[in-house]
Scaffold this motif. Structure first.
Motif, PDB file in Angstrom:
ATOM      1  N   MET A   1       7.613  16.335   5.212  1.00  0.00           N
ATOM      2  CA  MET A   1       7.082  15.693   4.024  1.00  0.00           C
ATOM      3  C   MET A   1       5.629  15.299   4.261  1.00  0.00           C
ATOM      4  O   MET A   1       5.296  14.786   5.303  1.00  0.00           O
ATOM      5  CB  MET A   1       7.903  14.449   3.706  1.00  0.00           C
ATOM      6  N   GLU A   2       4.771  15.523   3.278  1.00  0.00           N
ATOM      7  CA  GLU A   2       3.377  15.130   3.443  1.00  0.00           C
ATOM      8  C   GLU A   2       3.269  13.612   3.431  1.00  0.00           C
ATOM      9  O   GLU A   2       4.132  12.905   2.936  1.00  0.00           O
ATOM     10  CB  GLU A   2       2.510  15.734   2.340  1.00  0.00           C
ATOM     11  N   LYS A   3       2.202  13.094   4.012  1.00  0.00           N
ATOM     12  CA  LYS A   3       2.023  11.655   4.130  1.00  0.00           C
ATOM     13  C   LYS A   3       1.840  11.057   2.743  1.00  0.00           C
ATOM     14  O   LYS A   3       0.983  11.481   1.977  1.00  0.00           O
ATOM     15  CB  LYS A   3       0.805  11.375   5.003  1.00  0.00           C
ATOM     16  N   LEU A   4       2.661  10.053   2.422  1.00  0.00           N
ATOM     17  CA  LEU A   4       2.607   9.446   1.104  1.00  0.00           C
ATOM     18  C   LEU A   4       1.453   8.464   0.964  1.00  0.00           C
ATOM     19  O   LEU A   4       0.798   8.385  -0.059  1.00  0.00           O
ATOM     20  CB  LEU A   4       3.912   8.691   0.828  1.00  0.00           C
ATOM     21  N   ILE A   5       1.230   7.683   2.015  1.00  0.00           N
ATOM     22  CA  ILE A   5       0.234   6.620   1.932  1.00  0.00           C
ATOM     23  C   ILE A   5      -0.673   6.677   3.151  1.00  0.00           C
ATOM     24  O   ILE A   5      -0.197   6.687   4.275  1.00  0.00           O
ATOM     25  CB  ILE A   5       0.924   5.242   1.877  1.00  0.00           C
ATOM     26  N   GLU A   6      -1.967   6.718   2.916  1.00  0.00           N
ATOM     27  CA  GLU A   6      -2.934   6.687   4.011  1.00  0.00           C
ATOM     28  C   GLU A   6      -3.762   5.427   3.862  1.00  0.00           C
ATOM     29  O   GLU A   6      -4.710   5.369   3.087  1.00  0.00           O
ATOM     30  CB  GLU A   6      -3.798   7.948   3.977  1.00  0.00           C
ATOM     31  N   PHE A   7      -3.362   4.389   4.621  1.00  0.00           N
ATOM     32  CA  PHE A   7      -3.961   3.066   4.483  1.00  0.00           C
ATOM     33  C   PHE A   7      -5.420   3.014   4.913  1.00  0.00           C
ATOM     34  O   PHE A   7      -6.148   2.124   4.506  1.00  0.00           O
ATOM     35  CB  PHE A   7      -3.151   2.046   5.293  1.00  0.00           C
ATOM     36  N   ARG A   8      -5.858   3.965   5.738  1.00  0.00           N
ATOM     37  CA  ARG A   8      -7.230   3.939   6.234  1.00  0.00           C
ATOM     38  C   ARG A   8      -8.218   4.630   5.300  1.00  0.00           C
ATOM     39  O   ARG A   8      -9.410   4.624   5.538  1.00  0.00           O
ATOM     40  CB  ARG A   8      -7.301   4.631   7.600  1.00  0.00           C
ATOM     41  N   ARG A   9      -7.723   5.265   4.234  1.00  0.00           N
ATOM     42  CA  ARG A   9      -8.596   6.031   3.348  1.00  0.00           C
ATOM     43  C   ARG A   9      -8.828   5.295   2.041  1.00  0.00           C
ATOM     44  O   ARG A   9      -8.024   4.483   1.611  1.00  0.00           O
ATOM     45  CB  ARG A   9      -7.986   7.406   3.084  1.00  0.00           C
ATOM     46  N   TYR A  10      -9.946   5.635   1.402  1.00  0.00           N
ATOM     47  CA  TYR A  10     -10.294   5.090   0.097  1.00  0.00           C
ATOM     48  C   TYR A  10      -9.240   5.530  -0.917  1.00  0.00           C
ATOM     49  O   TYR A  10      -8.777   6.654  -0.867  1.00  0.00           O
ATOM     50  CB  TYR A  10     -11.683   5.610  -0.312  1.00  0.00           C
ATOM     51  N   PRO A  11      -8.802   4.676  -1.829  1.00  0.00           N
ATOM     52  CA  PRO A  11      -9.247   3.322  -2.081  1.00  0.00           C
ATOM     53  C   PRO A  11      -8.437   2.248  -1.341  1.00  0.00           C
ATOM     54  O   PRO A  11      -8.784   1.083  -1.402  1.00  0.00           O
ATOM     55  CB  PRO A  11      -9.055   3.179  -3.593  1.00  0.00           C
ATOM     56  N   LEU A  12      -7.354   2.645  -0.666  1.00  0.00           N
ATOM     57  CA  LEU A  12      -6.502   1.641  -0.024  1.00  0.00           C
ATOM     58  C   LEU A  12      -7.237   0.835   1.039  1.00  0.00           C
ATOM     59  O   LEU A  12      -6.966  -0.354   1.212  1.00  0.00           O
ATOM     60  CB  LEU A  12      -5.258   2.293   0.584  1.00  0.00           C
ATOM     61  N   ASP A  13      -8.160   1.464   1.750  1.00  0.00           N
ATOM     62  CA  ASP A  13      -8.884   0.735   2.791  1.00  0.00           C
ATOM     63  C   ASP A  13      -9.670  -0.447   2.211  1.00  0.00           C
ATOM     64  O   ASP A  13      -9.939  -1.425   2.903  1.00  0.00           O
ATOM     65  CB  ASP A  13      -9.809   1.673   3.571  1.00  0.00           C
ATOM     66  N   ARG A  14     -10.013  -0.369   0.930  1.00  0.00           N
ATOM     67  CA  ARG A  14     -10.786  -1.437   0.286  1.00  0.00           C
ATOM     68  C   ARG A  14      -9.907  -2.569  -0.264  1.00  0.00           C
ATOM     69  O   ARG A  14     -10.372  -3.693  -0.411  1.00  0.00           O
ATOM     70  CB  ARG A  14     -11.609  -0.870  -0.883  1.00  0.00           C
ATOM     71  N   ILE A  15      -8.660  -2.256  -0.605  1.00  0.00           N
ATOM     72  CA  ILE A  15      -7.831  -3.243  -1.314  1.00  0.00           C
ATOM     73  C   ILE A  15      -6.535  -3.598  -0.586  1.00  0.00           C
ATOM     74  O   ILE A  15      -5.736  -4.364  -1.110  1.00  0.00           O
ATOM     75  CB  ILE A  15      -7.495  -2.738  -2.735  1.00  0.00           C
ATOM     76  N   LEU A  16      -6.348  -3.070   0.620  1.00  0.00           N
ATOM     77  CA  LEU A  16      -5.085  -3.279   1.336  1.00  0.00           C
ATOM     78  C   LEU A  16      -4.752  -4.761   1.501  1.00  0.00           C
ATOM     79  O   LEU A  16      -3.613  -5.175   1.275  1.00  0.00           O
ATOM     80  CB  LEU A  16      -5.133  -2.592   2.699  1.00  0.00           C
ATOM     81  N   ASP A  17      -5.736  -5.561   1.861  1.00  0.00           N
ATOM     82  CA  ASP A  17      -5.471  -6.991   2.060  1.00  0.00           C
ATOM     83  C   ASP A  17      -4.929  -7.628   0.780  1.00  0.00           C
ATOM     84  O   ASP A  17      -3.992  -8.428   0.821  1.00  0.00           O
ATOM     85  CB  ASP A  17      -6.748  -7.702   2.524  1.00  0.00           C
ATOM     86  N   LYS A  18      -5.476  -7.264  -0.371  1.00  0.00           N
ATOM     87  CA  LYS A  18      -5.005  -7.819  -1.651  1.00  0.00           C
ATOM     88  C   LYS A  18      -3.604  -7.323  -1.988  1.00  0.00           C
ATOM     89  O   LYS A  18      -2.793  -8.070  -2.543  1.00  0.00           O
ATOM     90  CB  LYS A  18      -5.974  -7.449  -2.777  1.00  0.00           C
ATOM     91  N   LEU A  19      -3.308  -6.072  -1.661  1.00  0.00           N
ATOM     92  CA  LEU A  19      -1.987  -5.525  -1.955  1.00  0.00           C
ATOM     93  C   LEU A  19      -0.878  -6.193  -1.148  1.00  0.00           C
ATOM     94  O   LEU A  19       0.276  -6.200  -1.564  1.00  0.00           O
ATOM     95  CB  LEU A  19      -1.967  -4.014  -1.691  1.00  0.00           C
ATOM     96  N   LEU A  20      -1.233  -6.744  -0.008  1.00  0.00           N
ATOM     97  CA  LEU A  20      -0.234  -7.376   0.853  1.00  0.00           C
ATOM     98  C   LEU A  20       0.036  -8.837   0.488  1.00  0.00           C
ATOM     99  O   LEU A  20       0.850  -9.496   1.129  1.00  0.00           O
ATOM    100  CB  LEU A  20      -0.681  -7.292   2.319  1.00  0.00           C
ATOM    101  N   ILE A  21      -0.614  -9.349  -0.562  1.00  0.00           N
ATOM    102  CA  ILE A  21      -0.418 -10.740  -0.962  1.00  0.00           C
ATOM    103  C   ILE A  21       0.770 -10.847  -1.916  1.00  0.00           C
ATOM    104  O   ILE A  21       0.846 -10.140  -2.914  1.00  0.00           O
ATOM    105  CB  ILE A  21      -1.690 -11.309  -1.641  1.00  0.00           C
ATOM    106  N   ASP A  22       1.681 -11.769  -1.600  1.00  0.00           N
ATOM    107  CA  ASP A  22       2.806 -12.092  -2.475  1.00  0.00           C
ATOM    108  C   ASP A  22       2.251 -12.943  -3.620  1.00  0.00           C
ATOM    109  O   ASP A  22       1.688 -14.014  -3.391  1.00  0.00           O
ATOM    110  CB  ASP A  22       3.857 -12.873  -1.682  1.00  0.00           C
ATOM    111  N   LYS A  23       2.373 -12.460  -4.837  1.00  0.00           N
ATOM    112  CA  LYS A  23       1.775 -13.153  -5.983  1.00  0.00           C
ATOM    113  C   LYS A  23       2.452 -14.491  -6.289  1.00  0.00           C
ATOM    114  O   LYS A  23       1.902 -15.321  -6.988  1.00  0.00           O
ATOM    115  CB  LYS A  23       1.835 -12.257  -7.233  1.00  0.00           C
ATOM    116  N   THR A  24       3.658 -14.714  -5.757  1.00  0.00           N
ATOM    117  CA  THR A  24       4.360 -15.973  -5.984  1.00  0.00           C
ATOM    118  C   THR A  24       3.905 -17.048  -5.012  1.00  0.00           C
ATOM    119  O   THR A  24       3.632 -18.182  -5.395  1.00  0.00           O
ATOM    120  CB  THR A  24       5.884 -15.773  -5.842  1.00  0.00           C
ATOM    121  N   THR A  25       3.810 -16.678  -3.737  1.00  0.00           N
ATOM    122  CA  THR A  25       3.495 -17.668  -2.694  1.00  0.00           C
ATOM    123  C   THR A  25       2.027 -17.665  -2.280  1.00  0.00           C
ATOM    124  O   THR A  25       1.587 -18.583  -1.601  1.00  0.00           O
ATOM    125  CB  THR A  25       4.334 -17.384  -1.437  1.00  0.00           C
ATOM    126  N   SER A  26       1.294 -16.646  -2.649  1.00  0.00           N
ATOM    127  CA  SER A  26      -0.103 -16.441  -2.232  1.00  0.00           C
ATOM    128  C   SER A  26      -0.231 -16.204  -0.730  1.00  0.00           C
ATOM    129  O   SER A  26      -1.320 -16.263  -0.179  1.00  0.00           O
ATOM    130  CB  SER A  26      -1.000 -17.610  -2.653  1.00  0.00           C
TER     131      SER A  26
END
Length: 202
Positions: A1-26
């Motif tokens: 299977m081809e790689k689904l998510i490449e965290f080191r590449r644009y645009p994920l490399d720019r927003i990864l920290d925000k994506l890992l935030i739980d919107k309920t608890t911050s």
């Protein structure tokens, strides 16, 4: 299977920290499994996922549920009540929502046993407005990997679903935006509105 998510590449490399935030608890979301504990104590069940764990020097390879051992899947079901919905059932359920909105069936695809055949012609709104479809608010309360929102891969087989055959609610909204906008500026405006109309709680 081809790689689904490449965290080191644009645009994920720019927003990864925000994506890992739980919107309920911050706070950052947690691993919620001991499946990655071989990487160390900070990769256990109740620890937060850090950008470094996913995109650092020795990143963890995150596996979709379809590729986890059956025993691991069953344990997650018992301990976290985690289940997954096969893509053909997701399609059937989202088709039902669309059938109610459009007042007719088979708008985006035709169901075929445990698969579907995509309708390739531009969607005919028959008196309704495409902008209303894009703006329609949707709440997904049990999303997990969010297959009802976006269907990047088949949860049963793990195979990538080509963009034109995707079945999620946001996938459909973005198709409508693509079919009905004539400029990049207009597309960005309505794509943003499509994203804003979809809310999910995990």
């Amino acid at each position: 299977m081809e790689k689904l998510i490449e965290f080191r590449r644009y645009p994920l490399d720019r927003i990864l920290d925000k994506l890992l935030i739980d919107k309920t608890t911050s706070k950052r979301i947690i691993w919620a499994t001991d499946g990655y504990s071989e990487y160390g104590e900070n990769y256990c069940d109740r620890f937060e996922i850090t950008p470094g764990a996913l995109a650092g020097i020795n990143p963890v390879l995150i596996q979709p549920r379809a590729f986890k051992a059956l025993e691991t899947q069953q344990q997650r079901t018992k301990s976290k009540a985690e289940v997954f919905t096969p893509s053909w059932i997701v399609n059937k359920m989202v088709n039902h929502l669309d059938e109610e909105w459009f007042g007719r069936s088979d708008v985006f695809n035709i169901e075929k046993d445990q698969t579907w055949e995509t309708e390739t012609e531009k969607i005919d709104f028959q008196g309704k407005k495409w902008k209303d479809y894009v703006d329609r608010s949707v709440l997904e309360i049990t999303c997990g990997e969010a297959p009802f929102i976006v269907s990047r891969y088949n949860a049963t087989t793990g195979e990538i679903i080509p963009i034109e055959e995707r079945i999620g609610i946001l996938d459909r909204k973005l198709r409508i935006v693509t079919e009905n906008t004539g400029s990049e500026e207009d597309w960005v405006k309505w794509a943003k509105r499509a994203y804003e109309s979809v809310v999910f709680v995990n």
